[in-house]
Motif scaffolding. Structure first.
Motif, PDB file in Angstrom:
ATOM      1  N   LYS A 104       9.425  -6.523  -4.565  1.00  0.00           N
ATOM      2  CA  LYS A 104      10.373  -5.438  -4.835  1.00  0.00           C
ATOM      3  C   LYS A 104       9.930  -4.644  -6.073  1.00  0.00           C
ATOM      4  O   LYS A 104       9.920  -3.401  -6.066  1.00  0.00           O
ATOM      5  CB  LYS A 104      11.771  -6.032  -5.043  1.00  0.00           C
ATOM      6  CG  LYS A 104      12.834  -5.026  -5.428  1.00  0.00           C
ATOM      7  CD  LYS A 104      13.130  -4.073  -4.287  1.00  0.00           C
ATOM      8  CE  LYS A 104      14.212  -3.064  -4.684  1.00  0.00           C
ATOM      9  NZ  LYS A 104      14.366  -2.039  -3.636  1.00  0.00           N
ATOM     10  N   ALA A 105       9.544  -5.361  -7.115  1.00  0.00           N
ATOM     11  CA  ALA A 105       9.127  -4.694  -8.360  1.00  0.00           C
ATOM     12  C   ALA A 105       7.882  -3.841  -8.126  1.00  0.00           C
ATOM     13  O   ALA A 105       7.703  -2.796  -8.752  1.00  0.00           O
ATOM     14  CB  ALA A 105       8.865  -5.733  -9.442  1.00  0.00           C
ATOM     15  N   SER A 106       7.028  -4.275  -7.206  1.00  0.00           N
ATOM     16  CA  SER A 106       5.808  -3.519  -6.908  1.00  0.00           C
ATOM     17  C   SER A 106       6.040  -2.464  -5.830  1.00  0.00           C
ATOM     18  O   SER A 106       5.109  -1.743  -5.451  1.00  0.00           O
ATOM     19  CB  SER A 106       4.691  -4.463  -6.452  1.00  0.00           C
ATOM     20  OG  SER A 106       4.403  -5.408  -7.446  1.00  0.00           O
ATOM     21  N   ASP A 107       7.265  -2.423  -5.282  1.00  0.00           N
ATOM     22  CA  ASP A 107       7.612  -1.484  -4.219  1.00  0.00           C
ATOM     23  C   ASP A 107       6.696  -1.631  -3.003  1.00  0.00           C
ATOM     24  O   ASP A 107       6.182  -0.657  -2.462  1.00  0.00           O
ATOM     25  CB  ASP A 107       7.580  -0.038  -4.750  1.00  0.00           C
ATOM     26  CG  ASP A 107       8.280   0.929  -3.802  1.00  0.00           C
ATOM     27  OD1 ASP A 107       9.194   0.479  -3.076  1.00  0.00           O
ATOM     28  OD2 ASP A 107       7.898   2.118  -3.776  1.00  0.00           O
ATOM     29  N   VAL A 108       6.480  -2.880  -2.607  1.00  0.00           N
ATOM     30  CA  VAL A 108       5.622  -3.174  -1.459  1.00  0.00           C
ATOM     31  C   VAL A 108       6.462  -3.889  -0.400  1.00  0.00           C
ATOM     32  O   VAL A 108       7.277  -4.751  -0.728  1.00  0.00           O
ATOM     33  CB  VAL A 108       4.419  -4.048  -1.891  1.00  0.00           C
ATOM     34  CG1 VAL A 108       3.605  -4.507  -0.698  1.00  0.00           C
ATOM     35  CG2 VAL A 108       3.536  -3.268  -2.865  1.00  0.00           C
ATOM     36  N   ALA A 109       6.247  -3.521   0.853  1.00  0.00           N
ATOM     37  CA  ALA A 109       6.963  -4.147   1.966  1.00  0.00           C
ATOM     38  C   ALA A 109       6.308  -5.487   2.325  1.00  0.00           C
ATOM     39  O   ALA A 109       5.197  -5.784   1.887  1.00  0.00           O
ATOM     40  CB  ALA A 109       6.950  -3.220   3.171  1.00  0.00           C
ATOM     41  N   PHE A 110       7.018  -6.268   3.113  1.00  0.00           N
ATOM     42  CA  PHE A 110       6.422  -7.493   3.660  1.00  0.00           C
ATOM     43  C   PHE A 110       6.607  -7.455   5.165  1.00  0.00           C
ATOM     44  O   PHE A 110       7.281  -6.575   5.693  1.00  0.00           O
ATOM     45  CB  PHE A 110       7.075  -8.742   3.043  1.00  0.00           C
ATOM     46  CG  PHE A 110       8.389  -9.129   3.679  1.00  0.00           C
ATOM     47  CD1 PHE A 110       9.508  -8.314   3.530  1.00  0.00           C
ATOM     48  CD2 PHE A 110       8.510 -10.289   4.424  1.00  0.00           C
ATOM     49  CE1 PHE A 110      10.721  -8.662   4.123  1.00  0.00           C
ATOM     50  CE2 PHE A 110       9.718 -10.644   5.025  1.00  0.00           C
ATOM     51  CZ  PHE A 110      10.821  -9.828   4.863  1.00  0.00           C
ATOM     52  N   GLU A 111       5.958  -8.387   5.857  1.00  0.00           N
ATOM     53  CA  GLU A 111       6.115  -8.425   7.304  1.00  0.00           C
ATOM     54  C   GLU A 111       6.624  -9.773   7.766  1.00  0.00           C
ATOM     55  O   GLU A 111       6.310 -10.803   7.171  1.00  0.00           O
ATOM     56  CB  GLU A 111       4.779  -8.125   8.010  1.00  0.00           C
ATOM     57  CG  GLU A 111       3.719  -9.179   7.796  1.00  0.00           C
ATOM     58  CD  GLU A 111       2.455  -9.027   8.663  1.00  0.00           C
ATOM     59  OE1 GLU A 111       2.268  -8.006   9.358  1.00  0.00           O
ATOM     60  OE2 GLU A 111       1.629  -9.962   8.622  1.00  0.00           O
ATOM     61  N   ILE A 112       7.427  -9.727   8.835  1.00  0.00           N
ATOM     62  CA  ILE A 112       7.581 -10.913   9.665  1.00  0.00           C
ATOM     63  C   ILE A 112       6.406 -10.842  10.618  1.00  0.00           C
ATOM     64  O   ILE A 112       6.233  -9.846  11.332  1.00  0.00           O
ATOM     65  CB  ILE A 112       8.896 -10.906  10.466  1.00  0.00           C
ATOM     66  CG1 ILE A 112      10.103 -10.967   9.527  1.00  0.00           C
ATOM     67  CG2 ILE A 112       8.916 -12.082  11.442  1.00  0.00           C
ATOM     68  CD1 ILE A 112      11.446 -10.916  10.268  1.00  0.00           C
ATOM     69  N   ASN A 113       5.561 -11.863  10.581  1.00  0.00           N
ATOM     70  CA  ASN A 113       4.352 -11.884  11.393  1.00  0.00           C
ATOM     71  C   ASN A 113       4.554 -12.956  12.465  1.00  0.00           C
ATOM     72  O   ASN A 113       4.667 -14.144  12.152  1.00  0.00           O
ATOM     73  CB  ASN A 113       3.164 -12.197  10.466  1.00  0.00           C
ATOM     74  CG  ASN A 113       1.836 -12.247  11.176  1.00  0.00           C
ATOM     75  OD1 ASN A 113       1.705 -12.866  12.231  1.00  0.00           O
ATOM     76  ND2 ASN A 113       0.830 -11.618  10.585  1.00  0.00           N
TER      77      ASN A 113
ATOM     78  N   GLY B 140      16.065  -6.881  -1.465  1.00  0.00           N
ATOM     79  CA  GLY B 140      15.815  -5.490  -1.074  1.00  0.00           C
ATOM     80  C   GLY B 140      14.353  -5.167  -0.809  1.00  0.00           C
ATOM     81  O   GLY B 140      13.894  -4.041  -1.050  1.00  0.00           O
ATOM     82  N   VAL B 141      13.602  -6.139  -0.290  1.00  0.00           N
ATOM     83  CA  VAL B 141      12.192  -5.891   0.027  1.00  0.00           C
ATOM     84  C   VAL B 141      12.105  -5.244   1.409  1.00  0.00           C
ATOM     85  O   VAL B 141      12.644  -5.782   2.376  1.00  0.00           O
ATOM     86  CB  VAL B 141      11.372  -7.205   0.019  1.00  0.00           C
ATOM     87  CG1 VAL B 141       9.881  -6.901   0.171  1.00  0.00           C
ATOM     88  CG2 VAL B 141      11.638  -8.008  -1.238  1.00  0.00           C
ATOM     89  N   PRO B 142      11.446  -4.086   1.538  1.00  0.00           N
ATOM     90  CA  PRO B 142      11.334  -3.438   2.844  1.00  0.00           C
ATOM     91  C   PRO B 142      10.595  -4.328   3.850  1.00  0.00           C
ATOM     92  O   PRO B 142       9.653  -5.028   3.489  1.00  0.00           O
ATOM     93  CB  PRO B 142      10.516  -2.170   2.550  1.00  0.00           C
ATOM     94  CG  PRO B 142      10.639  -1.955   1.077  1.00  0.00           C
ATOM     95  CD  PRO B 142      10.794  -3.313   0.467  1.00  0.00           C
ATOM     96  N   LEU B 143      11.049  -4.259   5.082  1.00  0.00           N
ATOM     97  CA  LEU B 143      10.561  -5.150   6.145  1.00  0.00           C
ATOM     98  C   LEU B 143       9.801  -4.400   7.233  1.00  0.00           C
ATOM     99  O   LEU B 143      10.223  -3.320   7.665  1.00  0.00           O
ATOM    100  CB  LEU B 143      11.771  -5.842   6.790  1.00  0.00           C
ATOM    101  CG  LEU B 143      11.553  -6.559   8.123  1.00  0.00           C
ATOM    102  CD1 LEU B 143      10.765  -7.850   7.944  1.00  0.00           C
ATOM    103  CD2 LEU B 143      12.904  -6.860   8.797  1.00  0.00           C
ATOM    104  N   CYS B 144       8.690  -5.006   7.704  1.00  0.00           N
ATOM    105  CA  CYS B 144       8.054  -4.614   8.953  1.00  0.00           C
ATOM    106  C   CYS B 144       8.042  -5.842   9.851  1.00  0.00           C
ATOM    107  O   CYS B 144       7.974  -6.960   9.337  1.00  0.00           O
ATOM    108  CB  CYS B 144       6.593  -4.208   8.732  1.00  0.00           C
ATOM    109  SG  CYS B 144       6.388  -2.632   7.936  1.00  0.00           S
ATOM    110  N   ILE B 145       8.114  -5.632  11.147  1.00  0.00           N
ATOM    111  CA  ILE B 145       7.979  -6.758  12.079  1.00  0.00           C
ATOM    112  C   ILE B 145       6.714  -6.508  12.885  1.00  0.00           C
ATOM    113  O   ILE B 145       6.600  -5.486  13.582  1.00  0.00           O
ATOM    114  CB  ILE B 145       9.233  -6.891  12.959  1.00  0.00           C
ATOM    115  CG1 ILE B 145      10.446  -7.211  12.060  1.00  0.00           C
ATOM    116  CG2 ILE B 145       9.024  -7.980  14.015  1.00  0.00           C
ATOM    117  CD1 ILE B 145      11.773  -7.332  12.783  1.00  0.00           C
TER     118      ILE B 145
ATOM    119  N   ALA C 199       0.047  -7.531  -4.497  1.00  0.00           N
ATOM    120  CA  ALA C 199       1.029  -6.447  -4.381  1.00  0.00           C
ATOM    121  C   ALA C 199       1.076  -5.606  -5.652  1.00  0.00           C
ATOM    122  O   ALA C 199       1.238  -4.384  -5.598  1.00  0.00           O
ATOM    123  CB  ALA C 199       2.406  -7.025  -4.076  1.00  0.00           C
ATOM    124  N   SER C 200       0.892  -6.263  -6.789  1.00  0.00           N
ATOM    125  CA  SER C 200       1.016  -5.549  -8.066  1.00  0.00           C
ATOM    126  C   SER C 200      -0.150  -4.604  -8.341  1.00  0.00           C
ATOM    127  O   SER C 200      -0.065  -3.768  -9.232  1.00  0.00           O
ATOM    128  CB  SER C 200       1.147  -6.552  -9.220  1.00  0.00           C
ATOM    129  OG  SER C 200      -0.112  -7.140  -9.487  1.00  0.00           O
TER     130      SER C 200
END
Ligand SMILES: [Zn+2]
Ligand SMILES: [Zn+2]
Length: 263
Positions: free
Chosen positions: A180-189, A214-219, A143-144
């Motif tokens: 969060k620090a890298s401003d990258v989202a994660f997913e529920i897979n 506060g990590v952005p989420l994708c599903i 992510a970084s």
């Protein structure tokens, strides 16, 4: 339910079992507003059968773009699932910069030269405390790099049902802070349900940590066939809401926008 997206889909361009067009009726039937294709791009020295051959990227791009032009329900996005290979960051970047992707999913399938998801052999004789910790660190490191918009299946290391000895909460907390620090989202897979694990990635006991940080989420479904598009999404959205998420991330031209989960 407001606006459902599924950004993690494989077709015959990599290791999926269906053509891109085959996912359209499935998306309509499931009420998905936006789907995105994300073929594997694995730039190891040897060619891998599950990865798109980089020479076919222009063809992939043209095919999905022309599908997007004539399809408005669902909206079509074009992404890629690129393997994070620590020694190949420049090479990966070169490919990612060549094409106007809507988003890039970063994946850690490799630890060194071994894959964590292709067989249980990888786990034989290994110290689970160590490989779990190293796996999470690799996801954070990936992510970084700034290469990726979304990190895939953040605890894929659980695929065969192996567990961290003791409470792994600190691993999730550290990873969430790093994302969060890298401003990258994660997913529920949701595809973990189809694996020996039989659960989603990441471990739903720790989803609240990603929400708190506060990590952005994708599903995403990580579907390799249309019947698995948006699989288990009702459960995944309910879990996300219970964990404190109010929004999911959508992407266009590698820009992220947040939209409410419920109207
Ligand atoms: Zn993957
Ligand atoms: Zn995938």
């Amino acid at each position: 339910m407001a606006y459902l997206t599924d950004y993690h889909i494989h077709t015959t361009f990599s290791d999926g079992k269906a053509e891109p067009e085959d996912y359209i009726p499935a998306a309509r039937a499931m009420g998905i507003s936006e789907i995105g294709f994300s073929e594997h791009l694995t730039l190891t020295d040897e060619e891998q059968g599950w990865s798109i051959n980089p020479d076919r990227l222009p063809e992939y791009f043209n095919r999905i773009q022309s599908l997007a032009v004539k399809t408005h329900d669902p909206v079509i996005r074009i992404g890629i699932e690129a393997d994070y290979l620590p020694g190949k960051v420049d090479e990966i970047l070169e490919y990612l910069n060549k094409y106007p992707f809507d988003y890039v999913i970063g994946s850690v399938h490799y630890m060194g030269t071994e894959t964590v998801d292709l067989g249980r052999e990888f786990y034989t004789g290994k110290d689970m405390r160590r490989i779990f910790s190293e796996y999470f660190d690799l996801v954070a490191e990936a992510a970084s790099t700034g290469l990726f918009d979304i990190m895939a299946h953040p605890d894929l290391i659980r695929i065969f049902g192996h567990r961290f000895p003791g409470n792994p909460e600190h691993l999730y907390r550290r990873l969430a802070r790093n994302l969060k620090a890298s401003d990258v989202a994660f997913e529920i897979n949701t595809n973990g349900m189809n694996k020996p694990l039989g659960e989603f990635y990441p471990d739903s006991r720790f989803l609240n940590i990603f929400a708190e940080e506060g990590v952005p989420l994708c599903i995403n479904s990580d579907a390799h066939m249309p019947s698995r598009l948006a699989q288990h999404f009702d459960a995944a959205y309910a879990l996300a809401a219970a964990a404190g998420f109010r929004e999911t991330a959508v992407f266009k031209g590698r820009e992220r926008f947040m939209i409410p989960i419920y109207e």
